[in-house]
Design a protein around this motif. Structure first.
Motif, PDB file in Angstrom:
ATOM      1  N   SER A 128       1.055  -1.025  -0.100  1.00 37.46           N
ATOM      2  CA  SER A 128      -0.011  -0.031   0.040  1.00 37.46           C
ATOM      3  C   SER A 128       0.737   1.141   0.111  1.00 37.46           C
ATOM      4  CB  SER A 128      -0.912   0.107   1.058  1.00 37.46           C
ATOM      5  OG  SER A 128      -0.693  -0.750   1.952  1.00 37.46           O
ATOM      6  N   ALA A 129       1.962   1.308   0.635  1.00 40.32           N
ATOM      7  CA  ALA A 129       3.139   2.365   0.679  1.00 40.32           C
ATOM      8  C   ALA A 129       3.308   2.462  -0.730  1.00 40.32           C
ATOM      9  CB  ALA A 129       4.069   2.149   1.239  1.00 40.32           C
ATOM     10  N   ILE A 132       0.177   4.070  -2.548  1.00 37.45           N
ATOM     11  CA  ILE A 132      -0.226   5.428  -2.408  1.00 37.45           C
ATOM     12  C   ILE A 132       0.964   6.308  -2.979  1.00 37.45           C
ATOM     13  CG2 ILE A 132      -0.581   6.993  -0.393  1.00 37.45           C
ATOM     14  CD1 ILE A 132      -1.382   4.562   1.262  1.00 37.45           C
ATOM     15  N   LEU A 136       0.035   9.843  -5.245  1.00 40.50           N
ATOM     16  CA  LEU A 136      -0.157  10.819  -4.355  1.00 40.50           C
ATOM     17  C   LEU A 136      -0.036  11.923  -5.037  1.00 40.50           C
ATOM     18  CD1 LEU A 136      -0.409  11.251  -1.189  1.00 40.50           C
ATOM     19  CD2 LEU A 136       2.199  11.557  -1.278  1.00 40.50           C
ATOM     20  N   TYR A 140       0.512  17.156  -2.255  1.00 36.98           N
ATOM     21  CA  TYR A 140       0.794  16.511  -0.779  1.00 36.98           C
ATOM     22  C   TYR A 140       2.298  16.042  -0.656  1.00 36.98           C
ATOM     23  CZ  TYR A 140      -4.316  16.411  -0.435  1.00 36.98           C
ATOM     24  OH  TYR A 140      -5.470  16.741  -0.404  1.00 36.98           O
ATOM     25  N   LYS A 143       4.620  18.803   0.326  1.00 34.68           N
ATOM     26  CA  LYS A 143       4.206  19.225   1.841  1.00 34.68           C
ATOM     27  C   LYS A 143       5.043  18.186   2.548  1.00 34.68           C
ATOM     28  CE  LYS A 143      -0.193  21.767   1.136  1.00 34.68           C
ATOM     29  NZ  LYS A 143      -1.434  21.455   1.059  1.00 34.68           N
ATOM     30  N   LEU A 144       4.789  16.910   2.254  1.00 29.64           N
ATOM     31  CA  LEU A 144       5.276  15.988   3.092  1.00 29.64           C
ATOM     32  C   LEU A 144       7.001  16.236   3.098  1.00 29.64           C
ATOM     33  CD1 LEU A 144       5.482  13.334   4.629  1.00 29.64           C
ATOM     34  CD2 LEU A 144       5.424  12.156   2.231  1.00 29.64           C
ATOM     35  N   ALA A 254       8.662   6.853   3.839  1.00 28.84           N
ATOM     36  CA  ALA A 254       8.157   7.227   4.720  1.00 28.84           C
ATOM     37  C   ALA A 254       6.833   6.715   5.156  1.00 28.84           C
ATOM     38  CB  ALA A 254       7.791   8.697   4.341  1.00 28.84           C
ATOM     39  N   LEU A 255       6.159   6.359   4.151  1.00 31.16           N
ATOM     40  CA  LEU A 255       4.497   5.882   4.404  1.00 31.16           C
ATOM     41  C   LEU A 255       4.921   4.608   4.601  1.00 31.16           C
ATOM     42  CD1 LEU A 255       3.088   6.634   0.856  1.00 31.16           C
ATOM     43  CD2 LEU A 255       2.326   7.619   2.953  1.00 31.16           C
ATOM     44  N   ALA A 258       5.350   4.736   8.410  1.00 25.98           N
ATOM     45  CA  ALA A 258       4.292   5.346   9.111  1.00 25.98           C
ATOM     46  C   ALA A 258       3.221   3.956   9.367  1.00 25.98           C
ATOM     47  CB  ALA A 258       3.541   6.371   8.329  1.00 25.98           C
ATOM     48  N   GLY A 259       3.139   3.107   8.463  1.00 28.58           N
ATOM     49  CA  GLY A 259       2.225   2.154   8.575  1.00 28.58           C
ATOM     50  C   GLY A 259       2.620   0.903   9.581  1.00 28.58           C
ATOM     51  N   ALA A 276       5.898   7.792  14.466  1.00 32.11           N
ATOM     52  CA  ALA A 276       6.355   7.713  13.102  1.00 32.11           C
ATOM     53  C   ALA A 276       6.199   9.185  12.446  1.00 32.11           C
ATOM     54  CB  ALA A 276       5.427   6.776  12.391  1.00 32.11           C
ATOM     55  N   ILE A 277       5.112   9.771  12.782  1.00 31.78           N
ATOM     56  CA  ILE A 277       5.172  11.007  12.141  1.00 31.78           C
ATOM     57  C   ILE A 277       6.212  12.036  12.593  1.00 31.78           C
ATOM     58  CG2 ILE A 277       3.610  13.070  11.460  1.00 31.78           C
ATOM     59  CD1 ILE A 277       1.501  10.701  11.707  1.00 31.78           C
ATOM     60  N   LEU A 280       9.875  11.387  11.304  1.00 30.46           N
ATOM     61  CA  LEU A 280       9.995  11.408   9.937  1.00 30.46           C
ATOM     62  C   LEU A 280      11.380  11.761   9.745  1.00 30.46           C
ATOM     63  CD1 LEU A 280       8.386  10.799   7.314  1.00 30.46           C
ATOM     64  CD2 LEU A 280       7.880  13.492   7.412  1.00 30.46           C
TER      65      LEU A 280
ATOM     66  N   LEU B 111      -3.821   2.027  10.461  1.00 31.26           N
ATOM     67  CA  LEU B 111      -3.098   2.134   9.651  1.00 31.26           C
ATOM     68  C   LEU B 111      -3.377   3.192   8.344  1.00 31.26           C
ATOM     69  CD1 LEU B 111      -0.627   0.228   8.547  1.00 31.26           C
ATOM     70  CD2 LEU B 111      -2.225  -1.426   7.288  1.00 31.26           C
ATOM     71  N   ASN B 114      -2.368   6.647   9.546  1.00 32.39           N
ATOM     72  CA  ASN B 114      -1.304   6.931   9.656  1.00 32.39           C
ATOM     73  C   ASN B 114      -0.629   7.134   8.081  1.00 32.39           C
ATOM     74  OD1 ASN B 114      -0.371   7.103  12.294  1.00 32.39           O
ATOM     75  ND2 ASN B 114       1.390   5.540  12.195  1.00 32.39           N
ATOM     76  N   PHE B 115      -1.150   6.403   7.406  1.00 31.88           N
ATOM     77  CA  PHE B 115      -0.858   6.355   5.787  1.00 31.88           C
ATOM     78  C   PHE B 115      -1.368   7.739   5.464  1.00 31.88           C
ATOM     79  CE2 PHE B 115      -0.641   1.848   4.761  1.00 31.88           C
ATOM     80  CZ  PHE B 115       0.645   1.682   4.495  1.00 31.88           C
ATOM     81  N   THR B 118       0.472  10.975   7.172  1.00 37.17           N
ATOM     82  CA  THR B 118       1.773  10.983   6.566  1.00 37.17           C
ATOM     83  C   THR B 118       1.773  11.601   5.027  1.00 37.17           C
ATOM     84  OG1 THR B 118       2.494   9.212   7.944  1.00 37.17           O
ATOM     85  CG2 THR B 118       3.875   9.841   6.008  1.00 37.17           C
ATOM     86  N   ALA B 119       0.909  11.126   4.162  1.00 31.02           N
ATOM     87  CA  ALA B 119       0.656  11.346   2.857  1.00 31.02           C
ATOM     88  C   ALA B 119      -0.036  13.018   2.770  1.00 31.02           C
ATOM     89  CB  ALA B 119      -0.521  10.794   2.208  1.00 31.02           C
ATOM     90  N   VAL B 120      -0.818  13.157   3.629  1.00 28.54           N
ATOM     91  CA  VAL B 120      -1.219  14.751   3.620  1.00 28.54           C
ATOM     92  C   VAL B 120      -0.112  15.768   4.232  1.00 28.54           C
ATOM     93  CG1 VAL B 120      -3.100  16.321   4.347  1.00 28.54           C
ATOM     94  CG2 VAL B 120      -3.684  14.136   3.243  1.00 28.54           C
ATOM     95  N   GLY B 121       0.389  15.151   5.146  1.00 25.36           N
ATOM     96  CA  GLY B 121       1.439  15.853   5.911  1.00 25.36           C
ATOM     97  C   GLY B 121       0.774  16.397   7.240  1.00 25.36           C
ATOM     98  N   THR B 124      -0.416  20.326   7.660  1.00 23.56           N
ATOM     99  CA  THR B 124      -1.430  20.974   6.816  1.00 23.56           C
ATOM    100  C   THR B 124      -2.571  20.954   7.404  1.00 23.56           C
ATOM    101  OG1 THR B 124      -2.006  18.810   5.748  1.00 23.56           O
ATOM    102  CG2 THR B 124      -0.310  19.972   4.831  1.00 23.56           C
TER     103      THR B 124
END
Lengths: 379, 422
Positions: A128-129, A132, A136, A140, A143-144, A254-255, A258-259, A276-277, A280, B111, B114-115, B118-121, B124
């Protein structure tokens, strides 16, 4: 009915499991049965000796007896009075379920849980990482990347004990940064990806390293530029990092982190998995990509440098020189730690690189070398 | 052969309560109170705590569900009301299954969260909104867990062979708690004692002992809690105001931070004493609340409870526990360091690291939970039980068993969210 004559006879309290009323009873025991008579001599119940279980915890003064685990009737008896019956009540402490009956469901569910965890960590989270990361929207990702870049820069500064400059002045904005941007853009364009706005930031720390971050961000340390004796060494490192960007490796990592943190957090009671966030930047700094990712980035760097006619071979020498220099005092945040250069990788660079040209003119290279020495613009 | 009856002297005295006494719903204040009795001894508990700690360590924490169950069995079985102990009928497997179920449900949610963040930031606007919503969801789950934990434990508690139970619905409790949370936030925390009272009232009103219903005395007022609660609030307020004042001092944040640093080094002792004083005040609040809630319990037929739990005893137990933890930690460190010094040719960084990690693991996974059980839990529960009294206990005798046996799994949500003391 007359009271039974089998000695010994012991007083106790009986609860029939239907009401909370207490009944004073007299217990008498034979080989097979525990008989419960009320004070008038009326037989209330007979319990087979083999099925009588002790319900109270070890050491209790007042003991509760039950008829099997499921029976709701209780006998309440003083611990010292229970001693008279011990020779007959052999199964008092025998668990109602055998160890096997307890363990089998635990192992069954445990195996199921283990399998799910393995599926999550080995298949679902990485897949899924990737999914996504590849879908993405750019805004986005940018910003990440911006968030990760700020964290990485402050961590780098934190790890550089020698520096005394204020954090705001740690980004080198000399003339050479334009040369680097130009080089990066040229490389991306020739790779057929001119669209994305690449940003290469040089940070004024002595550590030798370079990072690719989500949203087309690359960070190069002053230490790396200082240690390079040849413009193509820096060029090949930057090309390699651009390779990571083209394949979106940083976003995927990064994803994935996070997962992983979400699930790991759940197991230890941190439902926000927020670690996790928050971490980063640390993730981006210290985690090495897997071997396939490194090979992809290498292949990209070699291919694009060949296309432009630049010599990528010096990078092998650069890594060997670093290994000789820092061999023992290996830092886990150094280029060697995050991009381990196996013999195989070195050989690939030496064998497959076909260019002979220089990536930077002597003038450009001088500017790059002087990037952090020029007085930085305040900002 | 001798005929042994009435071995403890108590058996005959407890028989057959006359039915006439159990009928009316009398005021407990008018009744004579009889004390509860804690009969546990340290010896059996020590064996239990040691076994639990070792097995939990060896199974990487999975044994904790059975460890909890064994500890509860001990404390329930040694809490004696009217000569009869409580009985804990829960099983470790039920707790394990409850935990696995909740993890299975929450894993995809967590899950995805967190995805997305992380993706959106995380910084924000979208990211902030998502984080806010997720926090509200977690708060809802915590309130659900508060209710369900109470339901599971009651359904696994019986006395005189009769089960306790909790009626009502968890989601109603959750909505009630959310409404009170908003009210508490609006009133800057002042409404908190009323929130606590309301949440206990909801649960106690739905508690049953067989057919005998519990009720929360409607005349009970949370106003009695206001003074200890305001004192609890005032401590951090003063602290926050001081920091804010210094932070806004002329010279901006940099200079303000410098001043805070100076303040901390100069006033470290005072801050430490302040924190200790705050703990005492907060404990005072908790005990006042506990006495209020316990005193408000009424049971069909006129039984009631009273607690005379004492602040100095509770503070003393906490002090003893933390003192022992520090002592144990020092002894272990000294032992470890002397081992390093004594071992010939030592001094390798690796050995030191491995030793240090071992000390930490042993300390955290074995000694700490053992000390917690043997000092904190044991003494605290002993004091709380011994200071509890019940009025009109004859009323209990009228209770009849109900058919429902309660939920089949337990406490998963509470385990994942870390709700509940033990």
């Amino acid at each position: 009915m007359s009271a039974p004559s089998n000695p010994p006879r012991v007083g106790a309290r009986y609860f029939d499991g239907q009401s909370a009323a207490t009944r004073q009873v007299i217990l008498s025991i034979s080989k097979m049965e525990l008989a419960i008579h009320d004070e008038g001599g009326l037989l209330l119940a007979t319990w087979p000796c083999a099925d009588v279980r002790l319900i109270s915890p070890p050491g209790a003064d007042r003991c509760l007896l039950g008829l099997g685990r499921s029976g709701e009737a209780r006998l309440s008896i003083a611990a010292k009075n229970l001693e008279y019956f011990l020779p007959h009540l052999r199964n008092l402490r025998k668990p109602e379920k055998s160890a096997r009956e307890v363990l089998v469901p635990v192992l069954k569910y445990g195996a199921l849980a283990g399998l799910s965890l393995w599926l999550l960590f080995a298949v679902i989270i990485p897949q899924s990482a990737v999914l996504i990361a590849e879908n993405l929207p750019e805004e986005y990702e940018n910003k990440l990347g911006a968030a990760a870049r700020d964290q990485v820069i402050s961590l780098l500064i934190l790890m550089d004990p020698k520096s005394k400059k204020k954090p705001g002045k740690k980004i080198c904005l000399g003339k050479g940064s334009l040369e680097l941007d130009l080089f990066g853009h040229q490389l991306k364009t020739s790779a057929g990806r001119p669209d994305a706005a690449l940003r290469i930031t040089v940070v004024d720390v002595g550590l030798v390293n370079a990072f690719a971050l989500p949203g087309n961000q690359i960070i190069v340390t002053r230490g790396l530029i200082d240690q390079a004796t040849n413009g193509n060494e820096v060029a090949a490192v930057v090309a390699h990092e651009i390779g990571h960007l083209v394949y979106k490796h940083p976003t995927k990592v990064a994803l994935q982190q996070a997962g992983t943190a979400a699930i790991a957090g759940l197991m230890v009671g941190d439902v926000f998995g927020g670690g996790a966030i928050a971490a980063l930047g640390n993730t981006m700094l210290s985690s090495a990509y897997n071997r396939e990712a490194e090979a992809e980035a290498d292949a990209f760097a070699i291919k694009e440098m060949n296309k432009a006619g630049w010599d990528a071979r010096p990078i092998a020498g650069f890594f060997h020189r670093l290994a000789d220099m820092y061999g023992d005092m290996e830092n886990r945040f150094s280029l060697l730690a995050s991009h381990p250069l196996s013999e195989e990788r070195a050989r690939t660079f030496l064998e497959e690189s076909q260019g002979t040209g220089l990536a930077f003119t002597a003038d450009q290279w001088r500017n790059i070398k002087a990037l952090c020495r020029a007085s930085p613009r305040s900002g | 052969m001798p005929e042994i009856t009435n071995g403890q002297g108590g058996d005959a005295a407890q028989t057959g309560f006359p039915k006439s006494q159990a009928g009316s719903r009398a005021e407990p204040a008018a009744q004579k109170y009889s004390k509860l009795n804690f009969t546990g001894r340290l010896g059996p508990l020590f064996k239990l705590a040691l076994k639990n700690a070792v097995l939990t360590l060896l199974t990487l924490g999975i044994y904790r569900f059975w460890a909890k169950t064994a500890i509860r069995r001990y404390f329930w079985g040694n809490t004696v009301i009217q000569g009869e102990p409580l009985e804990y009928t829960g099983r470790g497997t039920e707790l394990l299954l409850g935990f696995l179920l909740v993890v299975a449900i929450l894993a995809p949610v967590s899950l995805a969260y967190n995805f997305v963040v992380t993706a959106v930031g995380p910084l924000t606007t979208t990211g902030q909104i998502i984080q806010g919503l997720y926090s509200v969801m977690i708060l809802c789950l915590i309130y659900l867990a508060m209710f369900r934990i109470w339901r599971y434990r009651l359904s696994r508690t019986s006395w005189r062979g009769i089960r306790f139970a909790l009626d009502g619905e968890a989601w109603r409790f959750m909505l009630l708690a959310l409404a009170w949370t908003v009210l508490t936030a609006i009133t800057f925390g002042i409404a908190y004692p009323w929130m606590r009272k309301a949440l206990w009232e909801y649960r106690i009103d739905r508690t049953r002992f067989g057919t005998a219903k519990f009720a929360f005395d409607k005349k009970t007022s949370a106003l009695r809690l206001l003074i200890p609660w305001l004192l609890t609030l005032v401590f951090p307020l003063i602290f926050g105001a001081t920091l804010g004042f210094i932070g806004m001092a002329p010279g901006g944040v940099q200079q303000g931070l410098g001043q805070i640093q100076q303040l901390f080094s100069g006033l470290a002792h005072w801050l430490f004493l302040g924190a200790l004083a705050w703990i005492v005040v907060y404990t005072w609040y908790r005990l006042t609340e506990f006495r209020l809630v316990v005193g408000a319990i009424r049971i069909d037929g006129g039984a009631g409870f009273r607690s005379s739990v004492r602040l100095p005893v509770v503070i003393g137990i906490s002090a003893l526990f933390w003192g022992t933890v520090m002592l144990a930690f020092s002894v272990l460190s000294v032992f470890f360091i002397s081992m390093i010094v004594a071992s010939p040719g030592a001094g390798g960084g690796n050995l030191f690291m491995i030793g240090g990690i071992t000390v930490m693991i042993v300390m955290v996974m074995v000694i700490l939970p053992m000390l917690y059980t043997l000092i904190m839990q044991y003494r605290m529960i002993r004091h709380i039980v011994n200071t509890l009294a019940v009025s009109n206990p004859q009323a209990f005798a009228a209770a009849i068993q109900m058919a429902d046996t309660g939920p089949s799994r337990g406490e998963g949500l509470a385990d994942v969210l870390d709700v509940g003391a033990f």
